[in-house]
Enzyme design. Structure first.
Site, PDB file in Angstrom:
ATOM      1  N   LYS A  48       0.835  -1.198   0.000  1.00 58.87           N
ATOM      2  CA  LYS A  48       0.000   0.000   0.000  1.00 58.87           C
ATOM      3  C   LYS A  48       0.880   1.263   0.000  1.00 58.87           C
ATOM      4  O   LYS A  48       2.103   1.186   0.213  1.00 58.87           O
ATOM      5  CB  LYS A  48      -0.902  -0.034   1.236  1.00 58.87           C
ATOM      6  CG  LYS A  48      -1.889  -1.220   1.247  1.00 58.87           C
ATOM      7  CD  LYS A  48      -2.827  -1.137   2.461  1.00 58.87           C
ATOM      8  CE  LYS A  48      -3.818  -2.269   2.478  1.00 58.87           C
ATOM      9  NZ  LYS A  48      -4.846  -2.093   3.552  1.00 58.87           N
TER      10      LYS A  48
ATOM     11  N   PHE B 281     -16.178   4.560   6.775  1.00 61.84           N
ATOM     12  CA  PHE B 281     -14.747   4.870   6.642  1.00 61.84           C
ATOM     13  C   PHE B 281     -14.235   4.641   5.227  1.00 61.84           C
ATOM     14  O   PHE B 281     -13.043   4.794   4.977  1.00 61.84           O
ATOM     15  CB  PHE B 281     -13.908   4.072   7.653  1.00 61.84           C
ATOM     16  CG  PHE B 281     -14.118   2.584   7.638  1.00 61.84           C
ATOM     17  CD1 PHE B 281     -13.471   1.776   6.703  1.00 61.84           C
ATOM     18  CD2 PHE B 281     -14.951   1.976   8.575  1.00 61.84           C
ATOM     19  CE1 PHE B 281     -13.668   0.404   6.694  1.00 61.84           C
ATOM     20  CE2 PHE B 281     -15.150   0.592   8.568  1.00 61.84           C
ATOM     21  CZ  PHE B 281     -14.508  -0.192   7.626  1.00 61.84           C
TER      22      PHE B 281
ATOM     23  N   GLU C 120      -9.439 -10.575  -7.412  1.00 61.67           N
ATOM     24  CA  GLU C 120      -8.581  -9.390  -7.258  1.00 61.67           C
ATOM     25  C   GLU C 120      -7.477  -9.348  -8.321  1.00 61.67           C
ATOM     26  O   GLU C 120      -7.109  -8.265  -8.792  1.00 61.67           O
ATOM     27  CB  GLU C 120      -7.981  -9.378  -5.849  1.00 61.67           C
ATOM     28  CG  GLU C 120      -9.047  -9.160  -4.776  1.00 61.67           C
ATOM     29  CD  GLU C 120      -8.542  -9.439  -3.365  1.00 61.67           C
ATOM     30  OE1 GLU C 120      -7.352  -9.769  -3.186  1.00 61.67           O
ATOM     31  OE2 GLU C 120      -9.368  -9.346  -2.424  1.00 61.67           O
TER      32      GLU C 120
ATOM     33  N   ASN D  94      -1.775  -0.088   6.959  1.00 63.02           N
ATOM     34  CA  ASN D  94      -1.181  -1.336   7.425  1.00 63.02           C
ATOM     35  C   ASN D  94      -0.289  -2.021   6.384  1.00 63.02           C
ATOM     36  O   ASN D  94      -0.172  -3.245   6.373  1.00 63.02           O
ATOM     37  CB  ASN D  94      -2.284  -2.276   7.935  1.00 63.02           C
ATOM     38  CG  ASN D  94      -3.415  -2.434   6.928  1.00 63.02           C
ATOM     39  OD1 ASN D  94      -3.271  -2.067   5.768  1.00 63.02           O
ATOM     40  ND2 ASN D  94      -4.527  -2.984   7.378  1.00 63.02           N
TER      41      ASN D  94
ATOM     42  N   TYR E 125     -12.355  -3.313  -3.145  1.00 64.71           N
ATOM     43  CA  TYR E 125     -12.937  -3.270  -1.788  1.00 64.71           C
ATOM     44  C   TYR E 125     -14.457  -3.229  -1.851  1.00 64.71           C
ATOM     45  O   TYR E 125     -15.095  -2.495  -1.098  1.00 64.71           O
ATOM     46  CB  TYR E 125     -12.398  -2.055  -1.045  1.00 64.71           C
ATOM     47  CG  TYR E 125     -10.980  -2.236  -0.500  1.00 64.71           C
ATOM     48  CD1 TYR E 125     -10.615  -3.379   0.213  1.00 64.71           C
ATOM     49  CD2 TYR E 125     -10.021  -1.246  -0.670  1.00 64.71           C
ATOM     50  CE1 TYR E 125      -9.327  -3.538   0.714  1.00 64.71           C
ATOM     51  CE2 TYR E 125      -8.729  -1.388  -0.159  1.00 64.71           C
ATOM     52  CZ  TYR E 125      -8.395  -2.543   0.534  1.00 64.71           C
ATOM     53  OH  TYR E 125      -7.122  -2.698   1.053  1.00 64.71           O
TER      54      TYR E 125
ATOM     55  N   HIS F 147      -1.874  -5.343   1.535  1.00 67.94           N
ATOM     56  CA  HIS F 147      -3.109  -6.108   1.386  1.00 67.94           C
ATOM     57  C   HIS F 147      -2.732  -7.505   0.946  1.00 67.94           C
ATOM     58  O   HIS F 147      -1.803  -7.667   0.143  1.00 67.94           O
ATOM     59  CB  HIS F 147      -4.004  -5.486   0.304  1.00 67.94           C
ATOM     60  CG  HIS F 147      -5.070  -6.437  -0.178  1.00 67.94           C
ATOM     61  ND1 HIS F 147      -6.242  -6.629   0.512  1.00 67.94           N
ATOM     62  CD2 HIS F 147      -5.102  -7.297  -1.242  1.00 67.94           C
ATOM     63  CE1 HIS F 147      -6.964  -7.547  -0.124  1.00 67.94           C
ATOM     64  NE2 HIS F 147      -6.301  -7.965  -1.182  1.00 67.94           N
TER      65      HIS F 147
ATOM     66  N   ARG G 108       2.727  -6.505   8.915  1.00 68.58           N
ATOM     67  CA  ARG G 108       2.062  -5.355   9.535  1.00 68.58           C
ATOM     68  C   ARG G 108       2.647  -5.058  10.909  1.00 68.58           C
ATOM     69  O   ARG G 108       2.847  -3.883  11.269  1.00 68.58           O
ATOM     70  CB  ARG G 108       0.555  -5.611   9.604  1.00 68.58           C
ATOM     71  CG  ARG G 108      -0.107  -5.527   8.224  1.00 68.58           C
ATOM     72  CD  ARG G 108      -1.529  -6.012   8.235  1.00 68.58           C
ATOM     73  NE  ARG G 108      -2.231  -5.700   6.979  1.00 68.58           N
ATOM     74  CZ  ARG G 108      -3.432  -6.156   6.674  1.00 68.58           C
ATOM     75  NH1 ARG G 108      -4.074  -6.958   7.522  1.00 68.58           N
ATOM     76  NH2 ARG G 108      -4.000  -5.819   5.525  1.00 68.58           N
TER      77      ARG G 108
ATOM     78  N   THR H 221      -5.580  -7.059  10.653  1.00 63.25           N
ATOM     79  CA  THR H 221      -5.878  -5.766  10.012  1.00 63.25           C
ATOM     80  C   THR H 221      -5.320  -4.583  10.810  1.00 63.25           C
ATOM     81  O   THR H 221      -4.750  -3.657  10.231  1.00 63.25           O
ATOM     82  CB  THR H 221      -7.412  -5.606   9.871  1.00 63.25           C
ATOM     83  OG1 THR H 221      -7.927  -6.746   9.173  1.00 63.25           O
ATOM     84  CG2 THR H 221      -7.771  -4.339   9.114  1.00 63.25           C
TER      85      THR H 221
HETATM   86  P1  IDP Z   1      -7.740  -6.853   5.632  1.00 65.95           P
HETATM   87  O1  IDP Z   1      -6.957  -5.853   4.809  1.00 65.95           O
HETATM   88  O2  IDP Z   1      -6.989  -7.241   6.876  1.00 65.95           O
HETATM   89  O3  IDP Z   1      -8.209  -8.037   4.832  1.00 65.95           O
HETATM   90  P2  IDP Z   1     -10.445  -5.669   5.524  1.00 65.95           P
HETATM   91  O4  IDP Z   1     -11.491  -5.800   6.567  1.00 65.95           O
HETATM   92  O5  IDP Z   1     -10.680  -6.362   4.207  1.00 65.95           O
HETATM   93  O6  IDP Z   1      -9.051  -6.099   6.181  1.00 65.95           O
HETATM   94  O7  IDP Z   1     -10.275  -4.111   5.273  1.00 65.95           O
HETATM   95  C1  IDP Z   1      -9.569  -3.634   4.177  1.00 65.95           C
HETATM   96  C2  IDP Z   1      -8.746  -2.425   4.580  1.00 65.95           C
HETATM   97  O8  IDP Z   1      -9.607  -1.327   4.919  1.00 65.95           O
HETATM   98  C3  IDP Z   1      -7.885  -2.651   5.809  1.00 65.95           C
HETATM   99  O9  IDP Z   1      -6.660  -3.281   5.515  1.00 65.95           O
HETATM  100  C4  IDP Z   1      -7.694  -1.229   6.308  1.00 65.95           C
HETATM  101  O10 IDP Z   1      -6.690  -0.543   5.560  1.00 65.95           O
HETATM  102  C5  IDP Z   1      -9.052  -0.603   6.007  1.00 65.95           C
HETATM  103  N1  IDP Z   1      -9.992  -0.719   7.143  1.00 65.95           N
HETATM  104  C6  IDP Z   1     -10.672  -1.829   7.513  1.00 65.95           C
HETATM  105  N2  IDP Z   1     -11.445  -1.601   8.585  1.00 65.95           N
HETATM  106  C7  IDP Z   1     -11.260  -0.290   8.902  1.00 65.95           C
HETATM  107  C8  IDP Z   1     -11.797   0.562   9.934  1.00 65.95           C
HETATM  108  O11 IDP Z   1     -12.613   0.157  10.783  1.00 65.95           O
HETATM  109  N3  IDP Z   1     -11.356   1.847   9.950  1.00 65.95           N
HETATM  110  C9  IDP Z   1     -10.483   2.331   9.030  1.00 65.95           C
HETATM  111  N4  IDP Z   1      -9.963   1.568   8.050  1.00 65.95           N
HETATM  112  C10 IDP Z   1     -10.338   0.275   7.974  1.00 65.95           C
END
Ligand code: IDP
Length: 142
Positions: free
Chosen positions: A12, A60, A133, A119, A52, A122, A105, A94
């Site tokens: 990222k 968010f 994807e 983080n 996404y 992905h 991460r 995450t």
């Molecule tokens: P993942 O990347 O660990 O699979 P996902 O739930 O698919 O997690 O979320 C995608 C990305 O969206 C996360 O990596 C993070 O950058 C962002 N994200 C997810 N949940 C939140 C949140 O509650 N607040 C802000 N950003 C979030």
């Protein structure tokens, strides 16, 4: 016999800006996985909405879009046995504040707090997600 699979990883904008592309690639290669395609690009809002799709309705989401379009990213297809689950484990949870040392991460994420979670990487959460994807970021790949 474990079957060959492939997964998608994105470094990222925070991971690229902080200079961790090489660290991420080294970890992948040290596990004997193969990077079968790689490119640097700046993501468009349209591509991100497909990538996404399950988060587009969240409050968010606009923060995620702003963050993910804020600079270049590096997209990779990684192949190997059990690669989807292995790369997810190497990625870590995450929230980087909860990510153990030894995960990408946990080791490389910098700040966290308000706003989108930055983080570093992905990685796809299933074989089906990976194939979906990969089509977004590598439209010429079969
Ligand atoms: P993942 O990347 O660990 O699979 P996902 O739930 O698919 O997690 O979320 C995608 C990305 O969206 C996360 O990596 C993070 O950058 C962002 N994200 C997810 N949940 C939140 C949140 O509650 N607040 C802000 N950003 C979030």
């Amino acid at each position: 016999m474990m079957t060959e699979e492939r997964t998608l990883m994105l470094v990222k904008p925070d991971g690229v800006a902080s200079g961790h592309v090489g660290d991420v690639i080294t970890r992948i290669e040290n596990r004997r996985f193969k990077i079968t395609a790689i490119r640097t690009l700046t993501a468009s809002p349209e591509e991100l909405r497909v990538h996404y799709q399950q988060l587009v309705g969240k409050s968010f989401y606009s923060g995620i879009e702003d963050f993910m379009t804020s600079g270049p990213i590096v997209a990779m297809i990684i192949s190997g046995s059990d690669v989807v689950e292995s790369i997810r484990k190497m990625t870590g949870p995450t929230d980087p504040a909860e990510a153990p040392a030894g995960t990408i991460r946990g080791d490389f994420a910098r700040g966290w707090g308000d706003g989108p979670i930055q983080n570093v990487v992905h990685s796809s959460d299933s074989i089906e997600s990976a194939e979906r994807e990969i089509k977004i970021w590598f439209p010429d790949e079969k």
